[in-house]
Structures are given as C-alpha cells and as structure tokens.
Design a protein around this motif. Structure first.
Motif, PDB file in Angstrom:
ATOM      1  N   GLU A 401      70.167  -1.396 -34.853  1.00 34.66           N
ATOM      2  CA  GLU A 401      69.943  -0.983 -36.224  1.00 34.66           C
ATOM      3  C   GLU A 401      68.913   0.139 -36.209  1.00 34.66           C
ATOM      4  N   ILE A 402      69.076   0.739 -37.285  1.00 31.80           N
ATOM      5  CA  ILE A 402      68.019   2.220 -37.547  1.00 31.80           C
ATOM      6  C   ILE A 402      67.098   1.700 -38.830  1.00 31.80           C
ATOM      7  N   THR A 403      65.893   1.539 -38.374  1.00 27.65           N
ATOM      8  CA  THR A 403      65.006   0.994 -39.427  1.00 27.65           C
ATOM      9  C   THR A 403      63.743   1.757 -39.600  1.00 27.65           C
ATOM     10  N   HIS A 404      63.070   1.817 -41.011  1.00 27.31           N
ATOM     11  CA  HIS A 404      62.042   2.406 -41.332  1.00 27.31           C
ATOM     12  C   HIS A 404      61.016   1.556 -41.856  1.00 27.31           C
ATOM     13  N   ASP A 405      59.874   1.393 -41.412  1.00 29.42           N
ATOM     14  CA  ASP A 405      58.786   0.542 -41.997  1.00 29.42           C
ATOM     15  C   ASP A 405      59.670  -0.977 -41.915  1.00 29.42           C
ATOM     16  N   GLY A 406      60.238  -1.084 -40.827  1.00 28.16           N
ATOM     17  CA  GLY A 406      60.699  -2.696 -40.745  1.00 28.16           C
ATOM     18  C   GLY A 406      62.124  -2.891 -41.531  1.00 28.16           C
ATOM     19  N   HIS A 407      62.573  -1.863 -42.546  1.00 31.95           N
ATOM     20  CA  HIS A 407      63.718  -2.239 -43.554  1.00 31.95           C
ATOM     21  C   HIS A 407      64.951  -1.118 -42.682  1.00 31.95           C
ATOM     22  N   ILE A 408      65.980  -1.941 -42.792  1.00 28.21           N
ATOM     23  CA  ILE A 408      67.246  -1.151 -42.480  1.00 28.21           C
ATOM     24  C   ILE A 408      67.554   0.097 -43.204  1.00 28.21           C
ATOM     25  N   VAL A 409      67.719   1.241 -42.516  1.00 31.54           N
ATOM     26  CA  VAL A 409      68.036   2.347 -43.296  1.00 31.54           C
ATOM     27  C   VAL A 409      69.459   2.440 -43.822  1.00 31.54           C
ATOM     28  N   ASP A 410      69.733   2.795 -45.137  1.00 32.66           N
ATOM     29  CA  ASP A 410      71.062   3.071 -45.653  1.00 32.66           C
ATOM     30  C   ASP A 410      71.592   4.489 -45.328  1.00 32.66           C
ATOM     31  N   LEU A 411      72.305   4.626 -44.383  1.00 35.40           N
ATOM     32  CA  LEU A 411      72.655   5.981 -44.116  1.00 35.40           C
ATOM     33  C   LEU A 411      73.506   6.796 -45.255  1.00 35.40           C
ATOM     34  N   GLU A 412      74.165   6.001 -46.240  1.00 37.39           N
ATOM     35  CA  GLU A 412      74.855   6.540 -47.275  1.00 37.39           C
ATOM     36  C   GLU A 412      73.845   7.269 -48.487  1.00 37.39           C
ATOM     37  N   THR A 413      72.701   6.729 -48.373  1.00 38.92           N
ATOM     38  CA  THR A 413      71.729   7.398 -49.406  1.00 38.92           C
ATOM     39  C   THR A 413      70.650   8.251 -48.636  1.00 38.92           C
ATOM     40  N   ASP A 414      70.421   8.091 -47.302  1.00 44.66           N
ATOM     41  CA  ASP A 414      69.677   8.870 -46.519  1.00 44.66           C
ATOM     42  C   ASP A 414      70.479  10.297 -45.795  1.00 44.66           C
ATOM     43  N   HIS A 415      70.697  11.077 -46.580  1.00 42.02           N
ATOM     44  CA  HIS A 415      71.621  12.259 -46.197  1.00 42.02           C
ATOM     45  C   HIS A 415      71.333  12.935 -44.696  1.00 42.02           C
ATOM     46  N   ALA A 416      69.939  13.106 -44.684  1.00 39.75           N
ATOM     47  CA  ALA A 416      69.582  14.061 -43.758  1.00 39.75           C
ATOM     48  C   ALA A 416      69.797  13.339 -42.322  1.00 39.75           C
ATOM     49  N   LEU A 417      69.300  11.945 -42.457  1.00 42.40           N
ATOM     50  CA  LEU A 417      69.320  11.019 -41.185  1.00 42.40           C
ATOM     51  C   LEU A 417      71.050  11.004 -40.762  1.00 42.40           C
ATOM     52  N   ALA A 418      71.779  10.983 -41.834  1.00 37.70           N
ATOM     53  CA  ALA A 418      73.194  10.626 -41.478  1.00 37.70           C
ATOM     54  C   ALA A 418      73.965  12.093 -41.053  1.00 37.70           C
ATOM     55  N   LEU A 419      73.425  13.102 -41.489  1.00 41.53           N
ATOM     56  CA  LEU A 419      73.748  14.280 -40.971  1.00 41.53           C
ATOM     57  C   LEU A 419      73.279  14.649 -39.378  1.00 41.53           C
ATOM     58  N   ALA A 420      71.910  14.137 -39.246  1.00 42.95           N
ATOM     59  CA  ALA A 420      71.427  14.210 -38.001  1.00 42.95           C
ATOM     60  C   ALA A 420      72.262  13.313 -36.897  1.00 42.95           C
ATOM     61  N   VAL A 421      72.552  12.101 -37.368  1.00 39.28           N
ATOM     62  CA  VAL A 421      73.565  11.284 -36.421  1.00 39.28           C
ATOM     63  C   VAL A 421      74.866  11.853 -36.045  1.00 39.28           C
TER      64      VAL A 421
END
Length: 939
Positions: A401-421
């Motif tokens: 899983e991809i996490t930030h500060d211990g929480h799983i990241v929702d790629l549907e809301t994190d557009h920059a991360l989704a585009l990087a992946v």
C-alpha cells in the motif's frame, strides 16, 4: 622498419596494463613514470581518450591489417587462459592415503591379519579405500573451478580488419584489434570503447554490480573502481543491450578474468578445523598407542620376566583394544547425515568436511545482491511537491500500500500522486507477469519496480496501455539519461511522459504539480529531496509530463526540452530479505560476525546493512581504501568494519586472508567469477545456486539452492550439531577403548590372567562399540545451540575436560570389568566364564554410557535424555542378541573362548554398567553446579 619504429612498437608491446593498482600508482603510471625510477610503467587504459588509445596501440577505427594481426599474435600468443598442470589421477589417489588416521587403520588391519581375523582385516581395508576414494573425487571437483573460468571466454569475435568486418576465432584476437559488440555478445577480450550506443553490459559476475552497467566512451579517473570504468568492457561479461566498438587492450592472462584465473591457481584451499584437529588427534593417539605398547612390552619382558612371544601377543591385544577402528566410519557417517539434513534445507554440500567447518565459523562474509537482498528492485518511497509517501511490500509481488503518515492514500483524490504512478507505468518498456506462482519482470529491473508500484495502486500496465495507448517513444540512452513516451488518453488528449535522472528531468520542467495545482518548479527543493532520498541508499528516478503533442511527425528530442511539470521522485532499492534480517540476528546471537562485501556503491551497501543490522553505527570501507592499506592495517580494520563496498576480486581475497590472519574461521559467499579466489581461500566457500556462475560453484564447498542468506544460518546450526555429535562419539569411544586397554595393562603389570583375549577385544570394538557409537551420529541439535559462541578456532579436540572424562570413565569401566573378572576367578569360576563376564561387563558399561553420552554436560535422567534418540535404543537392542549369541552359541564359544552365564551373573554384569552410568551422571551434576567446568575447559 626503422630502429625508431621498432622501439615504438616494443614500447606498446611491453605495456602490459595493470588495472589493480593503488591510486598513487595509477597517478604515477598515467604520467608515464615508474614506481621506483626504473623503466616506464604500464598504461592505465581507462584514463585515456579513444584517440590516445589508437595512437598507443598503433591502430585506428578501421582495425589492423591481417599482417599486423599475425605479427602481434606471434608476439603475444593466443587469447586464451593458460592451462594448469594437473597431477595425474594416480598421484592424486596415492596422496589420499597420506593421512595419519588411515595409517592407524592400516596398522589395525595388519594386526588383525596377524591374528588371522581376515574378515576384520577386510572391513578395515574397505574403510581405508572408501575414505581415500571420497577424498579423490572431491579434489577432482575442486580443480574444475579453473576450467569453469576458461569456459566463460567467448569462442568467437566480430572484428574489423583492414576496414572489413569479419568473424574470427576469439583466440586469435590481439592488442590493437577493433571488435564490434552487439546485444547478446560475450565480450571476447578487455576492450577500451571508442563507440557506444545505448550499450549496457552485465558485469555482475566480475564486479558484483546488481544492474547492467551503462557504457560510454569517456575517460575515467585513475582510481575509479572496476565497476565505474564505464569506457571499458571486460572479457567474459555479457552485452545485454545496444551496440559498441572498442580497441582490444588485453588478451589472455592479462585480462581481468585472466588475472582472476591466476589468483585462483595461486590460492591454496584451507583445510577445515575438523580435518586439522583429526590429524593432530590421530598423530597423538598413534604415538600414545605405540609408546604404551612399547612400555608394556618392556615391563612385561624385562621386569616380570614373561616370554617375549607371550608378551608380544598381549601387546597385540592391547593395541587392538586401543585403536579407534570406528572413528573414520563414524566421521564419514556423521558428515554424510549432515549433508542430507542440509540438502533438505537448500544447502548443497560439495566437500564433506565443510559440513563440520560451518559449525566452527566465526565470521560470515556475504555478498549483498540476491543473498542478503531479494534481487528484485522495489519502490519504497515517492516524493511529491508536498508530501513524502511510503510504499509497503517488497519484491515483484504486487502486494502493498501507499501511505502517508501511517494512513492509506486515496489516489482518486491525490491527483499528483496518481499521475506520477501512471507516468511510471506508461513510460516503461518492462513487463510484469506471473509464472509458477511467482511474479517476475521481463526487462529492466528498475522499470519493473515502477510496474509493481502501479499494480499496488490499482493501475495495471495492460489497462493503462489500452486506455492510454503509446504512439511513439524515445528510448533511454546513456548520453541523454531519460526516456520519453507519447500517448493519447480516453478523451483523445495528447500526453508526453518522461522519466530519468532527477537533474535531467528538472531541466525540462517549468512547473510542478502541487495539491492539484500547477506552480513554478522549486528546483532547490527537488534537488534537496533527491539528495536526501539517495542518502538512504535509494536509487532515485524523476517523473514528469506535459499535455502536448509532438511538434513534428513523431516524438523527438525537441519535444523534451521544456514545458513539463514535475510529478515526483521515486526511491527504489533492492530490499533485504525478511528472513535474512532474522538470520543475521541469529548469527550475532551465536557470536558470529556478519560482514557484507559487495561490488555495489557504498551508500546502497550502508543502507541495506543498516536494515539488516550489519555495520550499524560503523563506517563503510571501499575497495579503493582497502587497496591503500598494508596487511597489518587491514587485519585491524577488518575486525572492526562490517560493510565493504566497491570490492574487487583482490579486495575480497585480501579481506578473507586478513580475517584468517586474525585467527578467524571464515565463510565467504559469492556468485561471480570475481568471487572464486575468495571462495576457494575461505574455510567454507558458499556459492549461489540460482544466479551463481559455474566458476563460483566449482570453487565453493557449499551451494545455496535458494540463494538465501538464511540458509547459511540453518547450515551453521547443522554444522554445530555435527561437531557436537563427533565430540560425543569421541567421548564415547575413547573411554570404552581406554577401559579395555586398562584391563589388559593391569593384568600384565600385576601378572594376572588376561581378562580379555585379542579376539574378544576385537569382538567388542568392531561388533559392539562401532554399532553403538554410530547411533550418536543421529543426535538432534541441542536446544540453545545457536546461543553459544563459536568454539575457538584453535580449540583442541582433547581439551582438559575431555582428558578428565576419558580417564574417569576408563577407570570405571576397568574397575567394573576387571573387578568382576577377579572376583569370579578367585572364587573358582572357570577362566572362560570369568572372561565372558568381563566381556559382557564392558559391553554393558558401553550400552549405558552411550545413554550418558547423548548430553556432554546435561543430565539424561529425564524422558528426553533416556528416549529422545530412537537410534540409541535401537543400537542397544541390536547389541543384546549379539551378546547373547556370543555367550550361548556353541560355535561362538569355540571361536571366542566364551561360556554360558547364569541369570545371577547377568545381574552382576548390570551392576558394573550401572556403576558407570550413575557416577557419570553425578560427575555431570558436579561440573554443572560448580566452576569445575570452566577450569577443565581451560586446561
């Protein structure tokens, strides 16, 4: 040819390059200066530019003429490694008999032949021959390591001669030849490249580098390690991508692989600690037996006045009772059982003594890639303009899983991360697939890591290519250090994605994607984040994109100059094996130092070492630093440093020698031909079975079928158990033989009737003692065996405690057997019956003492101690009918001079055995609960 031209030609012919010099030597030699003011020193080729190389070797890009090639071939000889002179098979076989233990066995065979016991003679000689044959076969395997290195050389080469491209036998290559390299070719000689187009060479077998090396034509610093000489291609390595051309500078024995071959010839294998101890033990025992026999013969003949002929027969009986006929057999069986147990744990033993040697290892020197790590590149960190994300899961299995500060990241809301992946998956030429329940990558391992990241985020390669079809590509080239792809999405909008070195990608970017908005790119921040990511040993890639179509008909370099927005950085590493970290901790708990010696970069090595608990809080030392140290300094450093990076074959060999010089028993792991000399020199060489070269396997003592460091720890446990079992057997065998010998000596000294005849002694030794002692080979490893420190390398097999135990039990057995014999004989029992009781008393003592011997210090007065080894119970059960036959069968009575016993006689025999059993248990209790054990061990 003029005199000047001849001198010039002789100059380059004399310049045999040496790529293993210390930096000071390199600087002097590049300048054309000698080390000590003598003749000019050899050329350091990787420091020269291509035109300088052509000039020095009197060649050009069109190659040599046929005449020049023939002339140089006569001068330098064929491009082959020298054949070593092997001993003849008969000589190797004869040398196997040059062993003190075999001398003792052959002496025992002569004694039994003199006594007319031809069956016993045959058994002993059979054991001698078997031991010699095993040694003969193993020695022959060791010599195959050199042949394996020679087989790595390419049989053919594509060269340019007289401007024409042709294929020649690689043996005919000469310095100055121009060779053509293409994907799939094995480099035929050491080459200085002058043309390279996307050329990547797999050098892991030579340098330990985990990934193919991108080649260029640039000159490198004089002190550049072998793996960083990007303008060189070395004989025996494999071209995996691209094309190149280069000038041959080394052939035959002067190549890097040739120098390793010579190192392997010069290195002498170390005998194992057990072999050295058995040799010393055999010598001591042989001398002791001869001295006791000579002294007894002299006392009996000159002091007691016995007839020399009678005394000689008595001495023969004494020698027969003292010689440990069963030791070679139990040694072979115990080691063979260890081989079987280790094979079930994926550790394949190639040399029998290595089983025990593993148990005495004090230092394990391990390669990194694939042994301590998975050899599967994995994304562990993603850096965006605003956040640092952690990625869980290791290897190619798309679980994590991809996490930030211990929480799983929702790629549907994190557009920059989704585009990087998405960029990492689309700008990619690798392929992730599943085969035989295992996930694998076809293509570049780094690109494979990006595909796995996409799969963890729910963005598979196949779906991505369907929704965002690739229309064009700019493949990765080493001079540009990036890759670009052109796509159209489901809305038919054009997109260009790039990935590559952070500094290159940043130069293309004008903006960055932050919080779903575009902002001016903060170059300093991105550079700082790239540096921080690299500092923890991660390989860093940058990802960027722009929504635009190519300016021309296809994607070109003009389309990658500007206009991109930065998406993020990915940190990739070959992660440690989970089980390797546990195994390292187990080794540390067992008092075994673990040192990482790798060809990889120091930062990566330090990072992996820290995750595994190797070298934490200590500096890493590079091969260049090792080269600057003298032997004394290196011996000091190697004991205090645990991570060695950018290590060459010479460095690895020197490190192993330095550790051995410091009194350590060393296990060395490796997979490449560069590891072969160190593997051969180590006390236990361990090669990788899956990715190891044949040269490494042939030079090793053990092969890991699963390439897993944890298997080494398991093998060490088994090795310690084997040595424990050998000690238990020796502690069982010597007192039983000693008790028999004391019975005979006492009878001679006190002019008593001989309680045991020579035939009866041989019956006890060959029929009962060996059969009983064999059961100890099946002893399981004791609890806590990996919590003990390694035994000292110089520890004697017969330490103070052993001597005490042997004397004590020998006296007890002598007291029981001789006392029973004298009691019966003095009270009118026939000599035959009294001797039969003495023989049965000795065997009973052995049966019960066998149970004592299951634990050297711990009590056996519990369920595990009495019944924990079923082979002990089976051995005792097998001896009972043998002794009944010895006692009651008429023909046995005739052959051995025995006689039937009454039931009351068996109770007396049992009493003699119980005397040994209970006194031995009391002795162990006293030793456990006082400081006597420590004093005895130090004696």
């Amino acid at each position: 040819m003029s005199k000047n031209e001849n001198s010039k030609k002789e100059g380059w012919q004399a310049s045999i390059p040496d790529e293993s010099l210390d930096p000071g030597q390199h600087k002097r030699r590049k300048a054309g200066k000698s080390d000590k003011g003598g003749t000019p020193s050899p050329v350091v080729w990787h420091t020269l530019h291509a035109d300088e190389v052509h000039q020095r070797l009197e060649t050009n890009p069109k190659g040599l003429s046929a005449e020049q090639a023939d002339e140089r071939l006569q001068k330098h000889g064929p491009n082959q490694l020298a054949q070593i002179k092997r001993r003849s098979a008969w000589m190797r076989l004869a040398m196997q008999f040059h062993n003190i233990l075999l001398y003792v066995m052959m002496g025992a065979a002569l004694i039994t032949a003199f006594l007319g016991h031809w069956v016993d003679t045959g058994v002993l000689l059979f054991a001698v021959v078997i031991n010699a044959v095993i040694g003969f076969i193993q020695e022959g395997k060791a010599e195959n390591a050199l042949e394996a290195i020679r087989n790595m050389l390419s049989p053919h080469a594509t060269v340019i001669r007289g401007g024409q491209t042709t294929e020649v036998d690689a043996a005919h290559l000469v310095p100055g030849d121009v060779v053509v390299l293409g994907s799939g070719d094995r480099v035929p000689a050491d080459v200085r490249l002058f043309h390279a187009r996307e050329l990547r060479v797999e050098e892991a077998a030579l340098t330990g580098e985990s990934l193919p090396v991108e080649k260029s034509t640039d000159a490198q610093p004089a002190d550049a390690p072998l793996g960083d000489r990007f303008g060189m291609a070395y004989s025996g390595t494999m071209v995996v991508h691209g094309q190149g051309r280069g000038v041959v500078i080394h052939t035959g024995k002067h190549t890097e692989i040739g120098r390793i071959n010579q190192m392997l010839v010069d290195v002498r294998s170390q005998s194992t600690p057990l072999v050295r101890q058995i040799d010393k033990f055999g010598q001591m025992l042989a001398v002791a037996i001869l001295l006791v026999c000579a002294l007894t013969f002299a006392l009996g003949t000159f002091w007691r006045g016995n007839a020399p002929a009678d005394m000689f027969m008595m001495v023969v009986a004494l020698a027969a009772s003292a010689i440990p006929e069963g030791l070679p057999a139990i040694l072979t069986v115990t080691l063979a059982l260890g081989v079987q147990r280790m094979a079930r744990q994926n550790a394949i033993i190639r040399r029998l003594p290595a089983v025990e040697a593993l148990g005495s290892v004090t230092v394990i020197c391990s390669d990194k890639t694939g042994t301590l790590t998975r050899n599967e590149m994995t994304v562990q960190r993603i850096v965006s303009a605003n956040h640092v994300y952690e990625v869980s899961g290791v290897g190619y299995a798309p679980r994590g899983e991809i996490t930030h500060d211990g929480h799983i990241v929702d790629l549907e809301t994190d557009h920059a991360l989704a585009l990087a992946v998405r960029a990492g998956v689309l700008c990619n030429d690798a392929h992730l697939y599943r085969e035989d329940k295992a996930w694998k990558v076809m293509g570049d391992p780094t690109e494979g890591a990006l595909l796995v990241l996409g799969a963890k985020a729910g963005f598979s390669q196949d779906l991505g290519e369907q929704a965002w079809p690739r229309l064009d590509v700019l493949p990765f080239e080493s001079q540009h250090r990036f890759m670009a792809t052109y796509h159209r999405n489901t809305d038919d909008k054009p997109w260009i994605f790039v990935k590559g070195a952070p500094e290159v990608i940043l130069d293309m970017c004008e903006r960055e994607y932050a919080n779903s908005d575009l902002a001016p790119v903060n170059v300093d921040q991105w550079r700082r984040m790239a540096t921080d990511t690299a500092a923890v040993g991660l390989r860093v890639l940058a990802l960027a994109c722009k929504q635009a179509a190519p300016e021309g008909d296809g994607l070109g370099f003009a389309d990658t100059r500007s206009g991109f927005f930065m998406l993020g950085l990915v940190g990739i590493i070959d992660p440690p094996r989970e089980e390797a970290a546990l195994a390292v901790a187990q080794c540390h708990e067992a008092g075994i130092a673990v040192k990482m010696i790798t060809g990889d970069h120091a930062e990566t090595a330090r990072a992996i070492g820290a995750q595994l608990g190797i070298g934490v809080g200590k500096p890493a030392v590079t091969g260049a630093e090792v080269a600057m140290m003298d032997d004394a300094t290196l011996r000091s450093v190697v004991m205090n440093v645990d991570v060695f990076a950018r290590a060459s074959p010479e460095h690895k060999l020197r490190l192993v020698k330095a550790l051995q010089g410091a009194g350590q028993v060393v296990s060395m792991t490796g997979d490449g031909v560069n590891d072969a000399p160190a593997l051969k020199r180590a006390d236990v060489g361990v090669a990788m079975g899956m990715k190891g070269t044949e040269a490494a396997k042939q030079a090793s003592d053990m092969v890991l079928a699963d390439d897993n460091f944890a298997t080494i720890a398991i093998a060490v446990r088994q090795g310690r158990a084997v040595y424990d079992n050998l000690k238990k057997f020796v502690l069982f065998m010597l007192p039983t033989n000693g008790g028999e010998a004391l019975v005979v000596i006492a009878a001679i000294l006190f002019e008593l009737a001989l309680p045991l005849t020579a035939a009866q002694v041989l019956w006890i030794n060959l029929v009962t003692s060996s059969a009983l002692g064999m059961a100890l080979a099946f002893e399981p490893a004791e609890s806590g065996i990996m919590k003990r420190p390694p035994r000292p390398p110089g520890e004697k097999l017969l330490n103070g405690f052993f001597v005490w135990r042997v004397i004590m039990v020998s006296v007890l057995m002598m007291a029981g057997a001789l006392g029973l014999f004298l009691w019966e004989y003095e009270h009118g029992t026939s000599l035959e019956t009294a001797r039969t009781m003495a023989v049965n008393a000795v065997v009973m003592c052995e049966m019960l003492y066998l149970i004592n011997s299951r634990h050297i210090y711990d009590s056996v007065m519990n369920r595990e101690g009495l019944f924990g080894n079923r082979y002990v119970l089976l051995a005792i059960a097998a001896c009972v009918p043998l002794q009944l036959a010895f006692t009651y069968l008429p023909w046995m009575n005739t052959v051995f001079g025995s006689a039937p016993l009454q039931p009351i006689d068996w109770l007396k025999v049992l009493g003699a055995g119980l005397l040994v059993f209970f006194v031995s248990e009391i002795e162990k209790f006293v030793i456990r609960h006082t400081g006597l054990r420590k004093r005895l061990l130090g004696a």
